[in-house]
Write a protein that holds these residues in place. Structure first.
Motif, PDB file in Angstrom:
ATOM      1  N   ASP A   1      12.635  -1.931   5.271  1.00  0.00           N
ATOM      2  CA  ASP A   1      11.891  -2.476   6.408  1.00  0.00           C
ATOM      3  C   ASP A   1      11.133  -3.752   6.043  1.00  0.00           C
ATOM      4  O   ASP A   1      10.742  -4.511   6.922  1.00  0.00           O
ATOM      5  CB  ASP A   1      10.894  -1.438   6.946  1.00  0.00           C
ATOM      6  CG  ASP A   1      11.589  -0.286   7.670  1.00  0.00           C
ATOM      7  OD1 ASP A   1      12.794  -0.427   7.959  1.00  0.00           O
ATOM      8  OD2 ASP A   1      10.938   0.734   7.929  1.00  0.00           O
TER       9      ASP A   1
ATOM     10  N   SER B   1       0.530   8.794   2.101  1.00  0.00           N
ATOM     11  CA  SER B   1       1.737   9.406   2.662  1.00  0.00           C
ATOM     12  C   SER B   1       2.524   8.408   3.507  1.00  0.00           C
ATOM     13  O   SER B   1       3.744   8.479   3.612  1.00  0.00           O
ATOM     14  CB  SER B   1       1.358  10.619   3.515  1.00  0.00           C
ATOM     15  OG  SER B   1       0.438  10.244   4.544  1.00  0.00           O
ATOM     16  N   THR B   2       1.812   7.458   4.132  1.00  0.00           N
ATOM     17  CA  THR B   2       2.467   6.385   4.894  1.00  0.00           C
ATOM     18  C   THR B   2       2.378   5.094   4.096  1.00  0.00           C
ATOM     19  O   THR B   2       1.314   4.741   3.577  1.00  0.00           O
ATOM     20  CB  THR B   2       1.792   6.185   6.262  1.00  0.00           C
ATOM     21  OG1 THR B   2       1.845   7.406   6.997  1.00  0.00           O
ATOM     22  CG2 THR B   2       2.496   5.093   7.057  1.00  0.00           C
ATOM     23  N   LYS B   3       3.484   4.400   3.993  1.00  0.00           N
ATOM     24  CA  LYS B   3       3.519   3.145   3.233  1.00  0.00           C
ATOM     25  C   LYS B   3       3.271   1.975   4.180  1.00  0.00           C
ATOM     26  O   LYS B   3       3.759   1.959   5.315  1.00  0.00           O
ATOM     27  CB  LYS B   3       4.869   2.980   2.528  1.00  0.00           C
ATOM     28  CG  LYS B   3       5.135   4.063   1.500  1.00  0.00           C
ATOM     29  CD  LYS B   3       6.515   3.896   0.885  1.00  0.00           C
ATOM     30  CE  LYS B   3       6.753   4.951  -0.175  1.00  0.00           C
ATOM     31  NZ  LYS B   3       6.661   6.325   0.393  1.00  0.00           N
ATOM     32  N   TYR B   4       2.527   0.971   3.666  1.00  0.00           N
ATOM     33  CA  TYR B   4       2.214  -0.207   4.467  1.00  0.00           C
ATOM     34  C   TYR B   4       2.517  -1.473   3.676  1.00  0.00           C
ATOM     35  O   TYR B   4       2.366  -1.508   2.442  1.00  0.00           O
ATOM     36  CB  TYR B   4       0.735  -0.230   4.868  1.00  0.00           C
ATOM     37  CG  TYR B   4       0.311   0.890   5.787  1.00  0.00           C
ATOM     38  CD1 TYR B   4       0.419   0.758   7.169  1.00  0.00           C
ATOM     39  CD2 TYR B   4      -0.217   2.074   5.265  1.00  0.00           C
ATOM     40  CE1 TYR B   4       0.026   1.785   8.007  1.00  0.00           C
ATOM     41  CE2 TYR B   4      -0.617   3.108   6.098  1.00  0.00           C
ATOM     42  CZ  TYR B   4      -0.489   2.960   7.471  1.00  0.00           C
ATOM     43  OH  TYR B   4      -0.873   3.965   8.310  1.00  0.00           O
TER      44      TYR B   4
ATOM     45  N   HIS C   1       0.859  -1.179   0.000  1.00  0.00           N
ATOM     46  CA  HIS C   1       0.000   0.000   0.000  1.00  0.00           C
ATOM     47  C   HIS C   1       0.904   1.240   0.000  1.00  0.00           C
ATOM     48  O   HIS C   1       1.285   1.750   1.045  1.00  0.00           O
ATOM     49  CB  HIS C   1      -0.904  -0.009   1.236  1.00  0.00           C
ATOM     50  CG  HIS C   1      -1.806  -1.208   1.306  1.00  0.00           C
ATOM     51  ND1 HIS C   1      -3.049  -1.248   0.722  1.00  0.00           N
ATOM     52  CD2 HIS C   1      -1.622  -2.426   1.889  1.00  0.00           C
ATOM     53  CE1 HIS C   1      -3.603  -2.430   0.944  1.00  0.00           C
ATOM     54  NE2 HIS C   1      -2.757  -3.159   1.647  1.00  0.00           N
TER      55      HIS C   1
ATOM     56  N   ARG D   1      -1.766  -4.993   8.265  1.00  0.00           N
ATOM     57  CA  ARG D   1      -0.895  -3.977   7.685  1.00  0.00           C
ATOM     58  C   ARG D   1       0.210  -3.563   8.653  1.00  0.00           C
ATOM     59  O   ARG D   1      -0.021  -3.421   9.855  1.00  0.00           O
ATOM     60  CB  ARG D   1      -1.708  -2.745   7.287  1.00  0.00           C
ATOM     61  CG  ARG D   1      -2.717  -3.030   6.181  1.00  0.00           C
ATOM     62  CD  ARG D   1      -3.297  -1.740   5.663  1.00  0.00           C
ATOM     63  NE  ARG D   1      -4.345  -1.983   4.670  1.00  0.00           N
ATOM     64  CZ  ARG D   1      -4.917  -1.029   3.951  1.00  0.00           C
ATOM     65  NH1 ARG D   1      -4.527   0.231   4.099  1.00  0.00           N
ATOM     66  NH2 ARG D   1      -5.857  -1.322   3.079  1.00  0.00           N
ATOM     67  N   HIS D   2       1.403  -3.378   8.090  1.00  0.00           N
ATOM     68  CA  HIS D   2       2.567  -2.970   8.880  1.00  0.00           C
ATOM     69  C   HIS D   2       3.166  -1.723   8.227  1.00  0.00           C
ATOM     70  O   HIS D   2       3.483  -1.737   7.026  1.00  0.00           O
ATOM     71  CB  HIS D   2       3.612  -4.089   8.936  1.00  0.00           C
ATOM     72  CG  HIS D   2       3.064  -5.384   9.439  1.00  0.00           C
ATOM     73  ND1 HIS D   2       2.984  -5.697  10.777  1.00  0.00           N
ATOM     74  CD2 HIS D   2       2.540  -6.455   8.768  1.00  0.00           C
ATOM     75  CE1 HIS D   2       2.456  -6.901  10.916  1.00  0.00           C
ATOM     76  NE2 HIS D   2       2.182  -7.386   9.710  1.00  0.00           N
ATOM     77  N   ALA D   3       3.314  -0.654   9.005  1.00  0.00           N
ATOM     78  CA  ALA D   3       3.865   0.593   8.480  1.00  0.00           C
ATOM     79  C   ALA D   3       5.354   0.432   8.153  1.00  0.00           C
ATOM     80  O   ALA D   3       6.089  -0.253   8.873  1.00  0.00           O
ATOM     81  CB  ALA D   3       3.662   1.716   9.497  1.00  0.00           C
TER      82      ALA D   3
ATOM     83  N   GLU E   1       8.919   2.540   7.174  1.00  0.00           N
ATOM     84  CA  GLU E   1       9.624   3.815   7.061  1.00  0.00           C
ATOM     85  C   GLU E   1      10.451   3.868   5.789  1.00  0.00           C
ATOM     86  O   GLU E   1      10.687   4.928   5.220  1.00  0.00           O
ATOM     87  CB  GLU E   1      10.515   4.032   8.290  1.00  0.00           C
ATOM     88  CG  GLU E   1       9.732   4.258   9.581  1.00  0.00           C
ATOM     89  CD  GLU E   1      10.641   4.573  10.751  1.00  0.00           C
ATOM     90  OE1 GLU E   1      11.867   4.730  10.525  1.00  0.00           O
ATOM     91  OE2 GLU E   1      10.139   4.656  11.880  1.00  0.00           O
ATOM     92  N   SER E   2      10.916   2.696   5.368  1.00  0.00           N
ATOM     93  CA  SER E   2      11.670   2.596   4.113  1.00  0.00           C
ATOM     94  C   SER E   2      11.418   1.215   3.530  1.00  0.00           C
ATOM     95  O   SER E   2      10.913   0.311   4.204  1.00  0.00           O
ATOM     96  CB  SER E   2      13.166   2.801   4.362  1.00  0.00           C
ATOM     97  OG  SER E   2      13.704   1.686   5.057  1.00  0.00           O
TER      98      SER E   2
END
Length: 348
Positions: free
Chosen positions: A332, A309-312, A305, A324-326, A328-329
């Motif tokens: 990850d 603005s935040t990737k999951y 996803h 879902r897991h956020a 940062e890069s």
């Protein structure tokens, strides 16, 4: 090419029928005998394919193995069959007992789906504990087909197969060892690399740190190699498309980004330890970038996803619920390696 097509046809038949096959006898007739037949042996000729082959063992008379394939009046392969639902344990196999009295150099243990070929590389006239050729006919890799072809009636040569068996067996064992070390590096494996790049004393703390570093380095190296191959394939495909004037098409609202493709390549690098790369397929949609097994919507491996603005990273549990897991890069994604491999295992 003909053998390749025949093997694929048999694999398709197995997928269609296996849930209706209940017994060992049904497994033999539906799966094993067709395999013997496509190797060129006449399963209706009792002088060529002998069912219930008798091999007397000392005081134990009348012991039988399921099939023996004969050539020039001598058994060349003895075969023991199991129900397709059974796991095969060679230590409980009668093949060990029959091998040394049958004058054959090859034994086959099969449940109609898994095939394991044995010979006597380690001790003459004594069947090895590990097979030199092993495959699942429903997940057949291209490089295995030439090895199967060597057992075809028209190609069969004992000496050529035995000469090649050693290379096949030990290459397979080395690949298993490499795979195990990449997933869970052993102390000696970590020490090998740590001693090359670290000049200090290899204390327990240092070794613990290097265990993670070695594991990460291998994951990234594999990812880079997969990326290079995928990029080369994509570039080649793009070049081919430039040579053709495309038909006017409706503009798609789905836009696949390079970031999504990079995430896909990382997932491929992780899952290739359990799955053949050709089975891992991506499908992009307006709301998410899906990664599937066998291009099948019912076999989701994960979802990216990346549109907000935040990737999951979306990972599926055994009940196909997405979690879902956020991120940062993109790096990850490697943190969820274990969960991704568990998802893949759920479809085994």
């Amino acid at each position: 090419m003909e053998l390749n097509n025949q093997l694929k046809a048999l694999a398709d038949k197995i997928d269609r029928l296996k849930d209706q096959i209940e017994t060992e006898e049904s497994t033999k007739h539906a799966f094993v005998l067709p395999f013997i037949n496509l190797l060129g042996y006449d399963t209706f000729n009792p002088l060529e394919v002998v069912p219930e082959f008798t091999a007397d063992l000392g005081l134990k008379k009348g012991e039988k193995v399921d099939y023996a394939i004969f050539q020039d009046g001598q058994p060349i392969i003895i075969i023991e069959c199991k129900n397709w639902k059974e796991k095969m344990d060679p230590h409980n196999s009668q093949l060990f007992r029959y091998f040394h009295v049958s004058k054959t150099r090859f034994a086959l243990l099969t449940n109609g789906i898994e095939y394991r070929f044995y010979t006597d590389l380690e001790n003459p006239n004594k069947m090895d504990e590990k097979p030199f050729l092993e495959f699942d006919i429903t997940r057949l890799k291209e490089n295995v087909i030439p090895e199967i072809a060597k057992f075809h009636k028209s190609n069969f040569d004992v000496h050529k197969i035995v000469d090649n068996a050693s290379s096949l067996k030990y290459t397979k064992e080395i690949r298993k060892l490499i795979s195990r070390e990449i997933q869970t590096p052993s102390f000696n494996f970590v020490k090998l690399f740590a001693s090359e790049v670290y000049s200090g004393r290899l204390t327990e703390k240092v070794m613990t740190e290097f265990t993670g570093l070695v594991e990460k380095a291998f994951s990234q190296t594999i990812s880079d190699r997969v990326n290079d191959r995928l990029n080369a394939a994509l570039n080649k495909e793009a070049e081919g498309q430039h040579e053709v004037t495309p038909e006017p098409q409706e503009i798609s609202k789905v836009v696949t980004t390079e970031e999504e493709m990079e995430g896909y390549r990382i997932v491929v690098a992780i899952l290739r330890r359990k799955l053949d790369v050709s089975r891992i397929v991506h499908r992009d949609t307006q709301s998410y970038f899906g990664i599937l097994l066998d291009d099948n919507n019912r076999k989701p491996l994960c979802r990216l996803h990346f549109n907000g603005s935040t990737k999951y990273l979306g990972i599926f549990d055994a009940k196909k619920n997405e979690h879902r897991h956020a991120l940062e890069s993109l790096e990850d994604i490697y943190q969820y390696e274990e969960q991704l491999l568990e998802t893949a295992a759920n479809y085994e």
